[in-house]
Design an enzyme around this catalytic site. Structure first.
Site, PDB file in Angstrom:
ATOM      1  CG  MET A 255      20.440  31.512  33.209  1.00 19.86           C
ATOM      2  SD  MET A 255      19.644  30.839  31.732  1.00 19.86           S
ATOM      3  CE  MET A 255      19.726  32.230  30.620  1.00 19.86           C
TER       4      MET A 255
ATOM      5  CD  GLU B 199      29.852  54.821  47.034  1.00 19.46           C
ATOM      6  OE1 GLU B 199      29.165  53.803  47.313  1.00 19.46           O
ATOM      7  OE2 GLU B 199      30.184  55.654  47.897  1.00 19.46           O
TER       8      GLU B 199
ATOM      9  CG  PHE C 245      37.884  57.181  58.796  1.00 21.07           C
ATOM     10  CD1 PHE C 245      37.168  56.093  59.285  1.00 21.07           C
ATOM     11  CD2 PHE C 245      37.199  58.172  58.115  1.00 21.07           C
ATOM     12  CE1 PHE C 245      35.800  56.008  59.100  1.00 21.07           C
ATOM     13  CE2 PHE C 245      35.825  58.090  57.927  1.00 21.07           C
ATOM     14  CZ  PHE C 245      35.119  57.007  58.426  1.00 21.07           C
ATOM     15  CD  GLN C 246      35.118  56.848  54.694  1.00 29.37           C
ATOM     16  OE1 GLN C 246      35.328  57.930  54.173  1.00 29.37           O
ATOM     17  NE2 GLN C 246      33.898  56.353  54.845  1.00 29.37           N
TER      18      GLN C 246
END
Lengths: 591, 195
Positions: free
Chosen positions: A506, A80, A142-143
């Site tokens: 860096m 995502e 759930f989730q």
């Protein structure tokens, strides 16, 4: 238009109930599920491309998306976070709002980095997340996660919809807020019951006004006058500009202002492509790894005109040593930016597309060529000590700068350059040539490693006719390397240029300069990137020799489709000039 | 110089807005001394009153950050000279002590306490005033078996706000572009957005 009174959210059983009693038929009103209303709203807002990833709580939306594939192109990312960066790249290349779908719980938490990046870099984005059924909210289902509170600090606005009747208004509001004023990311969290619920869909009306929201401050003529007075009286004025010019689509207004005023102008890394690189008054880059002249002369100008930029600490260095001698004119659309870091003598609130023409009208046409000459003198010094050895190194080792120089020669400044974060980013933005706006896409404020690959994919969808080159370090590439699968599956024509020094360059540079070369966990043993690309059916090659550089870049650009070019560059090359942290801009080091 | 400031914020009624406002303070590690939310004189507009101890420069920045939030109409900050304010405190005291000890009764009179509940076992008194006043009564009641004490957040009226109501109305009416929404859902936001 019935059933407007507030009612508690429904569960699925009530949805069936709802459909059993449809509203009296009116020609304009259809009964649709919440999920389908989202499709209708997206189409009405002109959305054509969505970056997303399905999951349990967003399945009703994906079920309807299946039927709308001819109008809404969905790009299945592999994580995502990749969807958010792709949407950012899309937005930055096209000027349109980027759209993301994700499911609840981990799907939503994976958006957080991209939201934060879009927030700090003012990128318009609408994220739609699925959420568990409303009756399960707060039960550790759930989730289930508290998406609203997790995303509040990283969104311009967010909203949870538990009732499909709220959806149309929420969608209209989301797009309006995301793209107006100072743009930013917006998130709508839609519970599964609202996605399934049938309700009336009336013809879509975009949102044009909100009671409490003023996207643009009203321009106050007296401040324009005061600013013009300061500019007209200045002997050594200096323009510094940022992304606000691009976001306000005010490139031509800006050019008019710069040319009439005759004032030298320097850019922040997000503002860079608003004025062509080779414009005679473009004197270069500001900030920590910016050009020598713009940094040193910031502390010698008498009027500093800041346009659409926010005086980030990477631009200003130490604030108590920043442009103390100068009067400051600050143009910004966001009133909270005026006086936030640097106190403005005159703060001009407003959209620079409106304020710049007014200001241009009031200033006198001037020639500041003697003052610009001082920037050129500084540039000569910088060329001798830094730029020449970087772009034309004498030793056998390839430098990042010569890669960008060769790329410039081949693209002639017409490509979109997407960069990740680190040494390669600073080198690419310092030396890349940009002829047209919206050509530089990078993670500026947040400095998100892993940004470039998904952002380049999004940029290609946002500007399909342009060449998109993602310049990425070997570290950042591995943070979102999974998005190579999107390139394979969707045949996205992006060119991937890895500037590989087998180091987190860096951080290593800082360790060398400020931590007595104690190279703490920056050494990377990397995989064979070309072999990995091959696994994704992406052509590529690794080069180590100078004689292969230009032919390889040419082959990459001419290749029909995506291509990965892994270039081995000097392991311990440093980026200079540099304003060390905690120092003033005038203390910039050339070596 | 740090001093006490009262911030007054006019907002729309939206779930999550409290968190959005609180975030602006917590992000800069600023302690909120008190916070109150109530309706305002304008329909559907809510009013937050927040007290902090900070510098004027910081307050200026904070208030701009607050105003930047989409659902915030307007935010102000004022010194104590510029406002009239009150806090409300409740004290629960054993009834027999008040009945027996004249000194307690006199204390309550002195501080202008009003009885809001009288029972055989205890009595609840209410005092409104400034922090020092309610604190002082707390201190003097303590030795007499005070059972419970609670104090509300500050509520404040800005002294120079005679034209404020008008200005809020003007702010509402002024819209660059003047394109008034035809979105039926947004016009009836209360009905649509309440959850």
């Amino acid at each position: 238009m019935q059933n407007k009174s507030p009612q508690p959210a429904r569960d699925v059983s009530q949805i069936v109930d709802n459909s059993a009693h449809p509203s009296p038929a009116t020609p304009d009103i259809q009964q649709l599920t919440g999920a389908e209303i989202i499709m209708k709203c997206l189409i009405a807002e002109g959305v054509k491309t969505i970056f997303g990833y399905p999951g349990g709580a967003i399945m009703p939306i994906y079920d309807h998306l299946y039927d709308y594939q001819d109008q809404l192109q969905h790009i299945l990312v592999r994580h995502e976070q990749g969807a958010t960066h792709a949407a950012q790249g899309f937005a930055r290349a096209s000027g349109q709002v980027g759209v993301v779908f994700a499911t609840s719980g981990p799907g939503a938490t994976n958006l957080v980095t991209g939201l934060a990046d879009a927030m700090i870099d003012s990128t318009p984005m609408v994220c739609i997340t699925g959420q568990v059924f409303a009756h399960l909210l707060g039960t550790d289902a759930f989730q289930e996660i508290d998406v609203m509170n997790i995303t509040t600090p990283v969104t311009k606005w967010n909203c949870q919809v538990t009732d499909a009747r709220e959806l149309q208004a929420a969608m209209a509001k989301a797009f309006y807020i995301a793209r107006t004023g100072r743009p930013g990311p917006v998130l709508i969290d839609v519970t599964k019951n609202a996605q399934l619920q049938l309700t009336d869909f009336t013809p879509y009306e975009p949102c044009r006004r909100l009671r409490s929201y003023r996207p643009k401050p009203i321009v106050r003529p007296e401040f324009i006058e005061q600013a013009a007075e300061l500019i007209n009286a200045a002997e050594r004025p200096f323009i510094i500009w940022g992304q606000g010019v691009l976001l306000g689509r005010a490139e031509s207004e800006f050019k008019d202002f710069v040319e009439k005023s005759g004032i030298p102008a320097a850019w922040t890394i997000l503002g860079v492509s608003a004025l062509p690189t080779d414009h005679p008054q473009n004197v270069g880059m500001l900030g920590m790894h910016g050009n020598y002249g713009p940094n040193v002369l910031t502390n010698q100008c008498d009027v500093l005109i800041a346009i659409g930029m926010r005086f980030d600490d990477r631009v200003t260095g130490r604030l108590d040593k920043y442009a103390k001698q100068a009067k400051i004119v600050h143009l910004d659309i966001d009133p909270s930016e005026i006086d936030k870091n640097v106190k403005a003598t005159v703060g001009v609130w407003g959209d620079c597309k409106e304020t710049l023409p007014l200001l241009t009208q009031m200033i006198e046409k001037r020639d500041h060529s003697a003052w610009i000459e001082r920037f050129h003198d500084c540039m000569q010094e910088e060329i001798a000590t830094v730029i020449q050895p970087e772009l034309h190194p004498e030793g056998p080792v390839l430098s990042m700068g010569e890669v960008i120089r060769n790329l410039n020669e081949l693209t002639q400044g017409e490509a979109i350059i997407v960069t990740d974060v680190g040494q390669h980013q600073m080198v690419a933005i310092r030396y890349a040539q940009f002829n047209q706006p919206n050509s530089n896409i990078t993670s500026g404020g947040l400095g998100t490693m892993g940004f470039a690959l998904p952002a380049a994919i999004g940029a290609k969808y946002g500007a399909p006719d342009r060449t998109v080159v993602a310049v990425i370090g070997d570290g950042g590439f591995q943070m979102t390397i999974q998005e190579l699968a999107v390139i394979m599956q969707e045949k996205v024509n992006v060119k991937i240029l890895i500037l590989n020094n087998n180091y987190l360059g860096m951080v290593r540079q800082w360790q060398e300069l400020f931590h007595e070369r104690r190279y703490s966990f920056v050494d990377m043993q990397n995989p064979d990137f070309v072999a990995i690309a091959k696994g994704y059916s992406i052509e590529g090659q690794t080069i180590t020799e100078r004689q292969d550089l230009k032919p390889a870049l040419d082959a990459m650009l001419k290749h029909n489709g995506a291509y990965l070019l892994n270039i081995m560059v000097g392991k311990e090359n440093n980026v200079f000039p540099m304003v060390p942290q905690g120092c003033g801009v005038a203390e910039i080091r050339l070596k | 110089m740090k001093q006490e400031y009262t911030i007054t914020i006019y907002t729309e009624n939206q779930v999550g807005l409290l968190a959005r406002i609180a975030m602006i303070f917590t992000r800069r590690k600023i302690n909120i001394e008190s916070m109150n939310s109530s309706p305002s004189e304008v329909e559907d507009i809510f009013r937050f009153t927040i007290v902090v101890h900070e510098t004027e420069e910081l307050l200026r920045k904070l208030v701009r950050q607050i105003e930047k939030q989409v659902e915030v109409l307007k935010a102000y900050f004022n010194t104590n000279d510029e406002i009239v304010w009150q806090e409300l405190a409740l004290y629960k005291v054993p009834t027999d002590i008040i009945a027996e000890k004249v000194v307690v009764e006199r204390l309550l009179r002195t501080y202008g306490a009003r009885a809001v509940l009288i029972r055989n076992d205890y009595t609840v008194f209410e005092v409104s005033g400034h922090r020092e006043e309610t604190d002082k009564l707390l201190e003097v009641l303590e030795p007499f078996g005070l059972i419970e004490f609670v104090r509300s957040a500050r509520v404040a009226i800005i002294k120079g706000s005679h034209d404020f109501h008008e200005r809020l109305r003007e702010f509402e009416a002024a819209e660059p572009g003047e394109s008034v929404s035809t979105n039926a859902f947004l016009d009836q936001q209360e009905a649509v957005f309440s959850m």
